[in-house]
Design an enzyme around this catalytic site. Structure first.
Site, PDB file in Angstrom:
ATOM      1  N   GLU A 151       0.835  -1.116  -0.055  1.00  0.00           N
ATOM      2  CA  GLU A 151       0.114  -0.046  -0.120  1.00  0.00           C
ATOM      3  C   GLU A 151       0.895   1.364   0.076  1.00  0.00           C
ATOM      4  O   GLU A 151       0.854   2.023   0.784  1.00  0.00           O
ATOM      5  CB  GLU A 151      -0.775  -0.091   1.170  1.00  0.00           C
ATOM      6  CG  GLU A 151      -1.984  -1.165   1.149  1.00  0.00           C
ATOM      7  CD  GLU A 151      -2.677  -1.223   2.487  1.00  0.00           C
ATOM      8  OE1 GLU A 151      -2.374  -0.478   3.354  1.00  0.00           O
ATOM      9  OE2 GLU A 151      -3.819  -1.734   2.518  1.00  0.00           O
ATOM     10  N   TYR A 166       5.272  18.839  11.276  1.00  0.00           N
ATOM     11  CA  TYR A 166       6.455  17.794  11.528  1.00  0.00           C
ATOM     12  C   TYR A 166       7.775  18.250  11.726  1.00  0.00           C
ATOM     13  O   TYR A 166       9.081  17.461  12.046  1.00  0.00           O
ATOM     14  CB  TYR A 166       6.437  16.499  10.750  1.00  0.00           C
ATOM     15  CG  TYR A 166       5.137  16.124  10.186  1.00  0.00           C
ATOM     16  CD1 TYR A 166       4.356  15.410  11.198  1.00  0.00           C
ATOM     17  CD2 TYR A 166       4.707  15.922   9.056  1.00  0.00           C
ATOM     18  CE1 TYR A 166       3.357  14.754  10.972  1.00  0.00           C
ATOM     19  CE2 TYR A 166       3.515  15.481   8.765  1.00  0.00           C
ATOM     20  CZ  TYR A 166       2.685  14.742   9.576  1.00  0.00           C
ATOM     21  OH  TYR A 166       1.659  14.125   9.277  1.00  0.00           O
ATOM     22  N   CYS A 212      -0.294  34.389   9.721  1.00  0.00           N
ATOM     23  CA  CYS A 212      -0.057  35.172  10.883  1.00  0.00           C
ATOM     24  C   CYS A 212       0.182  34.225  11.936  1.00  0.00           C
ATOM     25  O   CYS A 212      -0.651  34.179  12.811  1.00  0.00           O
ATOM     26  CB  CYS A 212      -1.048  36.062  11.178  1.00  0.00           C
ATOM     27  SG  CYS A 212      -0.922  37.352  12.583  1.00  0.00           S
ATOM     28  N   GLU A 213       1.142  33.501  11.857  1.00  0.00           N
ATOM     29  CA  GLU A 213       1.875  32.503  12.615  1.00  0.00           C
ATOM     30  C   GLU A 213       3.238  32.323  12.777  1.00  0.00           C
ATOM     31  O   GLU A 213       3.737  32.223  11.736  1.00  0.00           O
ATOM     32  CB  GLU A 213       1.193  30.877  12.464  1.00  0.00           C
ATOM     33  CG  GLU A 213      -0.279  30.604  12.573  1.00  0.00           C
ATOM     34  CD  GLU A 213      -0.898  30.668  13.887  1.00  0.00           C
ATOM     35  OE1 GLU A 213      -0.006  30.667  14.689  1.00  0.00           O
ATOM     36  OE2 GLU A 213      -2.059  30.797  14.230  1.00  0.00           O
ATOM     37  N   TYR A 227       1.190  14.424   0.811  1.00  0.00           N
ATOM     38  CA  TYR A 227       0.924  15.035   1.860  1.00  0.00           C
ATOM     39  C   TYR A 227       1.058  16.583   1.807  1.00  0.00           C
ATOM     40  O   TYR A 227       1.401  17.356   2.670  1.00  0.00           O
ATOM     41  CB  TYR A 227       1.626  14.554   3.167  1.00  0.00           C
ATOM     42  CG  TYR A 227       1.253  13.063   3.366  1.00  0.00           C
ATOM     43  CD1 TYR A 227       0.091  12.540   3.691  1.00  0.00           C
ATOM     44  CD2 TYR A 227       2.481  12.096   3.120  1.00  0.00           C
ATOM     45  CE1 TYR A 227      -0.220  11.189   3.628  1.00  0.00           C
ATOM     46  CE2 TYR A 227       2.126  10.746   3.039  1.00  0.00           C
ATOM     47  CZ  TYR A 227       0.873  10.394   3.554  1.00  0.00           C
ATOM     48  OH  TYR A 227       0.766   9.037   3.653  1.00  0.00           O
TER      49      TYR A 227
END
Length: 420
Positions: A278, A321, A347-348, A375
């Protein structure tokens, strides 16, 4: 470069036969770009190693669920691995078959089970006793028998990031190894379940073969016990999780990996069993890039910042991550490089895409964030009411829009304000 589909010609980055700069000019940025050739070669590496063996490839849809990407794999003969009814709908819309689709996931709802049973999925990978009972009841209500495989947690350390390690006792996934034999007996005695296989998935971005071999050994020991209880295990699903090269990782060659696992089945006397693979990241990860434009260069006392138009909402992996993605210029410059943190406009403080990168770059330049095919877009969001990027598929010298860029008005089209 990580993949020959992405290469420089006279200092200009190309995707197959198309200059990346021309894609950015035509379709805007941020922009996800995929190579059909890279997707095809990665899939064929699996398929060729499986040829002549009882082994099949089911593409993990969660890694990249774009319909065009799924359709490339469907045309190549792939099956699919899904974790939601939404992903099943995507597989069917891309031309895939439910009968060649495995339904994984730890929290399937009764409605999802019903939809999958009616569609005729190949197998349910079940992860708990309560899920077994729920599936049995849904199948009974439809007058069907549900094909099931138990996802067993073998407690094998995949030696990867804790957020993407899934095969340890402390993880939420699967049936505990010590409980698996009794759980199989319980499944055997449910009238509307048909026990057909066994499954495990120990994690993602795994760069060694040894954890897989350890997991297979534990699974095959368990298979022998289960069959002594009167059940027949037709397939063994070894999951996905094979890593790719983001920076300096050296994962095994796909073909060597597959052949090694299949040889191990034969060495253990289980060469007659069908084996499911998979893969997700190893198929699509290095088949995609994210193009972004430098909005501003901002010098600071401790850091220099290259502020780009892509952000953590476009590519969440660095913020989530602390993942590394190589960042390269779309047009190479001969000027001296400086050290930059590549950051977005969200805004982070966690909105960064790369830290301490040596770049010869000017305002307005284009950058390519590599290894963004897995991802990437699938985890993107509309945080800060930012429209999500367009997706492009390059096939030789042709580029096609395979997902249009969102418009801001679409983001609140389903909302309403209170009446007076």
């Amino acid at each position: 470069m990580n993949d020959s589909a992405f290469h420089y010609v006279d200092g200009a980055l190309h995707v197959e036969g198309v200059p990346a700069a021309s894609l950015a000019e035509q379709f805007g940025t941020p922009l996800y770009v995929y190579s059909r050739d890279a997707l095809t070669r990665a899939y064929r590496a699996y398929a060729d190693a499986c040829a002549g063996r009882k082994a099949t490839v089911h593409v993990a849809v969660k890694a990249n669920s774009n319909l065009a990407v799924l359709n490339v794999f469907e045309r190549l003969g792939a099956g699919f691995d899904i974790v939601s009814s939404g992903e099943l709908a995507r597989v069917l819309a891309a031309g895939g078959k439910a009968s060649n689709t495995v339904f994984s996931g730890v929290g399937k709802s009764a409605a999802e089970m019903r939809e999958a049973l009616e569609a005729g999925v190949k197998c349910f990978n079940v992860e708990s006793i309560p899920e077994l009972h729920a599936l049995n009841e849904v199948a009974k209500s439809l007058g069907k028998k549900a094909p099931v495989s138990l996802r067993v947690n073998p407690d094998v350390d995949a030696k990867t990031h804790p957020y993407i390690s899934t095969g340890l006792k402390s993880n939420k996934f699967g049936v505990a190894f010590g409980d698996a034999r009794a759980t199989y007996r319980e499944a055997r005695d449910m009238a509307n379940l048909d026990v057909v296989g066994i499954d495990c998935h120990i994690g993602s971005q795994i760069t060694e073969v040894s954890p897989y071999l350890d997991a297979v050994d534990k699974l095959l020991d368990l298979v022998e016990q289960i069959e002594s209880d009167g059940m027949s295990i037709r397939h063994v699903d070894v999951g996905g999780g094979l890593g790719i090269t983001y920076d300096d990782e050296t994962p095994p060659d796909i073909g060597d990996f597959v052949r090694t696992l299949l040889a191990h089945f034969e060495e253990r006397g289980h060469g007659q069993r069908e084996v499911y693979f998979e893969p997700g990241r190893s198929l699509v990860g290095n088949a995609g890039v994210l193009l972004t434009r430098v909005e501003y260069l901002k010098p600071g006392e401790e850091k220099n910042f290259a502020i780009v138009d892509a952000a953590m909402n476009d590519l969440a992996r660095p913020a989530m991550y602390e993942a590394f993605h190589r960042i390269v210029p779309v047009m190479e410059r001969k000027a001296s490089a400086r050290l930059y943190d590549v950051v977005g406009p969200v805004c982070e403080s966690g909105d960064w895409l790369g830290r301490d990168r040596e770049l010869a770059v000017e305002q307005g330049d284009l950058l390519a964030i590599l290894s963004a095919g897995a991802y990437g877009f699938v985890m993107s969001s509309n945080y800060n009411t930012r429209a999500r990027a367009a997706e492009i598929m390059v096939d030789g010298e042709r580029a096609r829009v395979v997902r249009e860029r969102e418009e801001v008005k679409q983001l609140f089209a389903g909302e309403s304000i209170l009446p007076d």
